[in-house]
Design a protein around this motif. Structure first.
Motif, PDB file in Angstrom:
ATOM      1  N   GLN A 151       0.057  -6.669   9.776  1.00 26.80           N
ATOM      2  CA  GLN A 151       0.785  -7.750  10.479  1.00 26.80           C
ATOM      3  C   GLN A 151       2.317  -7.676  10.452  1.00 26.80           C
ATOM      4  O   GLN A 151       2.773  -7.536   9.221  1.00 26.80           O
ATOM      5  N   ILE A 152       3.027  -7.614  11.529  1.00 28.33           N
ATOM      6  CA  ILE A 152       4.422  -7.609  11.428  1.00 28.33           C
ATOM      7  C   ILE A 152       5.266  -8.490  12.345  1.00 28.33           C
ATOM      8  O   ILE A 152       4.521  -9.179  13.300  1.00 28.33           O
ATOM      9  N   SER A 168      14.989  10.260  17.501  1.00 26.13           N
ATOM     10  CA  SER A 168      15.738  11.326  16.325  1.00 26.13           C
ATOM     11  C   SER A 168      14.848  11.272  15.252  1.00 26.13           C
ATOM     12  O   SER A 168      14.360  10.156  14.721  1.00 26.13           O
ATOM     13  N   PRO A 169      14.521  12.362  14.825  1.00 23.07           N
ATOM     14  CA  PRO A 169      13.962  12.485  13.439  1.00 23.07           C
ATOM     15  C   PRO A 169      14.855  12.551  11.983  1.00 23.07           C
ATOM     16  O   PRO A 169      14.703  12.441  10.828  1.00 23.07           O
ATOM     17  N   PHE A 170      16.136  12.236  12.308  1.00 23.90           N
ATOM     18  CA  PHE A 170      17.418  12.124  11.449  1.00 23.90           C
ATOM     19  C   PHE A 170      17.774  10.623  11.189  1.00 23.90           C
ATOM     20  O   PHE A 170      17.814  10.107  10.166  1.00 23.90           O
ATOM     21  N   GLN A 171      18.011   9.842  12.257  1.00 23.99           N
ATOM     22  CA  GLN A 171      18.499   8.566  12.180  1.00 23.99           C
ATOM     23  C   GLN A 171      17.352   7.659  12.484  1.00 23.99           C
ATOM     24  O   GLN A 171      17.033   7.164  13.578  1.00 23.99           O
ATOM     25  N   LYS A 172      16.327   7.729  11.452  1.00 22.54           N
ATOM     26  CA  LYS A 172      15.048   7.112  11.672  1.00 22.54           C
ATOM     27  C   LYS A 172      15.061   5.638  12.009  1.00 22.54           C
ATOM     28  O   LYS A 172      15.542   4.780  11.074  1.00 22.54           O
ATOM     29  N   ARG A 173      14.562   5.079  13.035  1.00 22.58           N
ATOM     30  CA  ARG A 173      14.452   3.621  13.461  1.00 22.58           C
ATOM     31  C   ARG A 173      13.257   3.309  12.775  1.00 22.58           C
ATOM     32  O   ARG A 173      12.291   4.062  12.059  1.00 22.58           O
ATOM     33  N   SER A 174      13.008   1.838  12.649  1.00 24.57           N
ATOM     34  CA  SER A 174      11.752   1.318  12.190  1.00 24.57           C
ATOM     35  C   SER A 174      10.699   1.718  12.944  1.00 24.57           C
ATOM     36  O   SER A 174      10.958   2.190  14.249  1.00 24.57           O
ATOM     37  N   LEU A 175       9.642   1.660  12.663  1.00 29.37           N
ATOM     38  CA  LEU A 175       8.333   2.073  13.263  1.00 29.37           C
ATOM     39  C   LEU A 175       7.812   1.070  14.398  1.00 29.37           C
ATOM     40  O   LEU A 175       8.077  -0.091  14.211  1.00 29.37           O
ATOM     41  N   ASN A 176       7.616   1.676  15.271  1.00 24.51           N
ATOM     42  CA  ASN A 176       6.982   0.721  16.240  1.00 24.51           C
ATOM     43  C   ASN A 176       5.356   0.582  16.266  1.00 24.51           C
ATOM     44  O   ASN A 176       4.849   1.104  15.318  1.00 24.51           O
ATOM     45  N   ASN A 232       5.693   3.143   3.739  1.00 20.41           N
ATOM     46  CA  ASN A 232       6.425   2.365   2.791  1.00 20.41           C
ATOM     47  C   ASN A 232       7.872   2.372   3.217  1.00 20.41           C
ATOM     48  O   ASN A 232       8.679   1.423   2.690  1.00 20.41           O
ATOM     49  N   VAL A 233       8.495   3.542   3.598  1.00 19.70           N
ATOM     50  CA  VAL A 233       9.828   3.535   3.832  1.00 19.70           C
ATOM     51  C   VAL A 233      10.034   2.458   4.994  1.00 19.70           C
ATOM     52  O   VAL A 233      11.393   1.730   4.931  1.00 19.70           O
ATOM     53  N   SER A 234       9.230   2.167   5.864  1.00 20.69           N
ATOM     54  CA  SER A 234       9.744   1.031   6.705  1.00 20.69           C
ATOM     55  C   SER A 234       9.009  -0.314   5.984  1.00 20.69           C
ATOM     56  O   SER A 234       9.143  -1.264   6.889  1.00 20.69           O
ATOM     57  N   GLU A 235       8.628  -0.314   4.814  1.00 17.55           N
ATOM     58  CA  GLU A 235       8.377  -1.735   4.078  1.00 17.55           C
ATOM     59  C   GLU A 235       7.150  -2.296   4.626  1.00 17.55           C
ATOM     60  O   GLU A 235       7.056  -3.489   4.780  1.00 17.55           O
ATOM     61  N   ILE A 236       6.136  -1.234   5.196  1.00 21.22           N
ATOM     62  CA  ILE A 236       4.805  -1.555   5.673  1.00 21.22           C
ATOM     63  C   ILE A 236       3.947  -1.269   4.560  1.00 21.22           C
ATOM     64  O   ILE A 236       3.806  -0.060   4.192  1.00 21.22           O
ATOM     65  N   HIS A 237       2.710  -2.109   4.057  1.00 23.57           N
ATOM     66  CA  HIS A 237       1.897  -1.613   3.154  1.00 23.57           C
ATOM     67  C   HIS A 237       0.846  -0.918   3.504  1.00 23.57           C
ATOM     68  O   HIS A 237       0.081  -1.439   4.480  1.00 23.57           O
ATOM     69  N   PRO A 238       0.664   0.414   3.213  1.00 25.64           N
ATOM     70  CA  PRO A 238      -0.249   1.250   3.607  1.00 25.64           C
ATOM     71  C   PRO A 238      -1.931   0.611   3.093  1.00 25.64           C
ATOM     72  O   PRO A 238      -1.879   0.012   1.987  1.00 25.64           O
ATOM     73  N   PRO A 239      -2.957   1.037   3.686  1.00 24.23           N
ATOM     74  CA  PRO A 239      -4.248   0.575   2.886  1.00 24.23           C
ATOM     75  C   PRO A 239      -4.381   1.057   1.670  1.00 24.23           C
ATOM     76  O   PRO A 239      -3.996   2.382   1.333  1.00 24.23           O
ATOM     77  N   MET A 240      -4.976   0.420   1.050  1.00 25.23           N
ATOM     78  CA  MET A 240      -5.217   0.914  -0.491  1.00 25.23           C
ATOM     79  C   MET A 240      -6.600   1.571  -0.599  1.00 25.23           C
ATOM     80  O   MET A 240      -7.541   1.030   0.022  1.00 25.23           O
ATOM     81  N   GLY A 241      -6.606   2.628  -1.244  1.00 30.37           N
ATOM     82  CA  GLY A 241      -7.861   3.479  -1.636  1.00 30.37           C
ATOM     83  C   GLY A 241      -8.705   2.660  -2.853  1.00 30.37           C
ATOM     84  O   GLY A 241      -8.034   1.641  -3.287  1.00 30.37           O
ATOM     85  N   SER A 242      -9.917   3.149  -2.874  1.00 30.88           N
ATOM     86  CA  SER A 242     -10.759   2.558  -3.894  1.00 30.88           C
ATOM     87  C   SER A 242     -11.502   3.679  -4.470  1.00 30.88           C
ATOM     88  O   SER A 242     -12.047   4.484  -4.091  1.00 30.88           O
ATOM     89  N   ASN A 243     -11.538   3.484  -5.924  1.00 29.89           N
ATOM     90  CA  ASN A 243     -12.197   4.671  -6.704  1.00 29.89           C
ATOM     91  C   ASN A 243     -13.810   4.267  -7.001  1.00 29.89           C
ATOM     92  O   ASN A 243     -14.540   4.894  -7.468  1.00 29.89           O
ATOM     93  N   SER A 244     -14.021   3.132  -6.152  1.00 36.13           N
ATOM     94  CA  SER A 244     -15.400   2.734  -6.462  1.00 36.13           C
ATOM     95  C   SER A 244     -16.254   2.973  -5.280  1.00 36.13           C
ATOM     96  O   SER A 244     -17.261   2.396  -5.003  1.00 36.13           O
ATOM     97  N   LEU A 245     -15.540   3.932  -4.185  1.00 39.48           N
ATOM     98  CA  LEU A 245     -16.536   4.091  -3.156  1.00 39.48           C
ATOM     99  C   LEU A 245     -17.507   5.190  -3.435  1.00 39.48           C
ATOM    100  O   LEU A 245     -18.830   5.179  -2.853  1.00 39.48           O
ATOM    101  N   VAL A 246     -17.539   5.811  -4.414  1.00 42.12           N
ATOM    102  CA  VAL A 246     -18.422   6.769  -4.850  1.00 42.12           C
ATOM    103  C   VAL A 246     -18.959   6.456  -6.325  1.00 42.12           C
ATOM    104  O   VAL A 246     -18.141   6.318  -7.139  1.00 42.12           O
ATOM    105  N   THR A 247     -20.285   6.756  -6.538  1.00 40.03           N
ATOM    106  CA  THR A 247     -20.665   6.406  -7.924  1.00 40.03           C
ATOM    107  C   THR A 247     -20.608   7.611  -8.665  1.00 40.03           C
ATOM    108  O   THR A 247     -20.116   8.602  -8.276  1.00 40.03           O
ATOM    109  N   ASN A 248     -21.277   7.763 -10.155  1.00 39.04           N
ATOM    110  CA  ASN A 248     -21.135   8.803 -10.976  1.00 39.04           C
ATOM    111  C   ASN A 248     -22.436   9.731 -10.797  1.00 39.04           C
ATOM    112  O   ASN A 248     -22.313  10.590 -11.701  1.00 39.04           O
ATOM    113  N   SER A 249     -23.338   9.540  -9.944  1.00 40.49           N
ATOM    114  CA  SER A 249     -24.309  10.325  -9.676  1.00 40.49           C
ATOM    115  C   SER A 249     -23.718  11.663  -9.652  1.00 40.49           C
ATOM    116  O   SER A 249     -22.974  12.270  -8.669  1.00 40.49           O
TER     117      SER A 249
END
Length: 332
Positions: A151-152, A168-176, A232-249
């Motif tokens: 949410q922003i 512009s790819p050089f003068q980067k604005r915040s993400l829409n 992250n550059v736009s100070e927006i938190h990306p979704p966090m991964g999880s190491n618990s999606l797969v078991t040790n089988s």
């Protein structure tokens, strides 16, 4: 039998949906056996019933049209005795992605169809996959495992682009918000792909397939990092991964043919997602990033295609007759 014959597009769309559903139902059968949460299990069973109906309906249409029913996949492609390989959280992600991809795929199939019964069939499929997506999201939210987009705060007044600096790819604005949406969803799909590759790498008994899956895992990880950096550059938190999606089988759960085919499907979907994101993005650096990463996905998909051809796993879709071959044959 309807008087109007199926078109090439209708045959092709029905064929690929049959093959993909015979693959998907092997996962759903295994999920039904190993899922622990009863509410998630009910969504799995809903998806399983839907895929079974799709398979039966397409098989009926093909037989009525005197067309060959594809081999697809069957119970030999899954080890139902294997220990639990995927967490319940992964299963919810898989179901949500299945619903989302199904809405797009069946929608495309519907738009390419002309015959009334085929249009009705694909229309039902769109409705059912929409319901599947909603059920998966609802149970994910209830269990606290569905990852919401960020949410922003946005501007209070309507604004218009004042110049080319906006692109512009050089003068980067915040993400829409549109760019944020695509970045966020592409991170989520790569998280799913990363988990799938890790699971297949630790359970396949073929060194060749393990290497292919590790390569896919590395690609997904790199793409997640690339998209997360932009957020992250736009100070927006990306979704966090999880190491618990797969078991040790480490017990082989799915056939090598099935898992390589799945990676082909996921690669095709990924390329489509990147193409849509590239088209929708209005910052040239994002456009170039999506195009560059799409090439990497395409090369990975080709490696999978080569593997399937090498091992005789690739089933040919129905094709038009080769007129030159027919002429040559008739003249001999």
């Amino acid at each position: 039998m309807p008087a109007v014959k199926l078109t090439a597009s209708e045959i092709g769309m029905l064929w690929i949906q049959y093959v993909q559903n015979t693959m998907t139902i092997q996962f759903l059968r295994y999920f039904d056996e190993t899922v622990e949460d009863e509410e998630i299990k009910s969504v799995v069973q809903y998806a399983e019933r839907f895929s079974s109906t799709v398979i039966e309906d397409i098989e009926r249409i093909f037989k009525e049209e005197e067309l060959l029913v594809p081999d697809g996949f069957n119970e030999k492609d899954v080890n139902m005795e294997a220990p639990k390989l995927f967490s319940d959280g992964f299963i919810v992600m898989f179901l949500g992605n299945m619903g989302k991809a199904g809405v797009l795929a069946y929608g495309a199939s519907l738009s390419a169809s002309s015959r009334e019964d085929v249009r009705q069939f694909f229309s039902r499929c769109v409705t059912e996959t929409t319901e599947l997506f909603n059920r998966a999201v609802d149970v994910g939210l209830e269990k606290g495992i569905h990852v919401r987009p960020p949410q922003i705060d946005v501007q209070k007044e309507i604004e218009y682009v004042g110049g080319k600096k906006y692109l512009s790819p050089f003068q980067k604005r915040s993400l829409n918000t549109i760019e944020i949406s695509h970045l966020f969803e592409n991170i989520k799909t790569n998280m799913l792909g990363e988990a799938i590759c890790a699971a297949f790498a630790q359970t396949s008994t073929s060194k060749e397939i393990v290497a292919y899956m590790k390569k896919g895992e590395n690609i997904s990880s790199k793409h997640i990092q690339s998209f997360s950096h932009v957020l992250n550059v736009s100070e927006i938190h990306p979704p966090m991964g999880s190491n618990s999606l797969v078991t040790n089988s480490t017990t082989q759960t799915f056939s090598d043919r099935l898992i390589v085919f799945l990676m082909s499907v996921l690669s095709t979907t990924g390329q489509g997602n990147y193409s849509a994101a590239s088209t929708a993005s209005m910052r040239y650096d994002l456009v170039l990033t999506y195009q560059r990463l799409s090439v990497e996905v395409a090369l990975y998909a080709k490696d999978g295609l080569d593997l399937m051809i090498k091992h005789g796993w690739l089933e040919e879709p129905p094709q038009a007759p080769d007129r030159n071959e027919l002429i040559t044959h008739s003249s001999n």
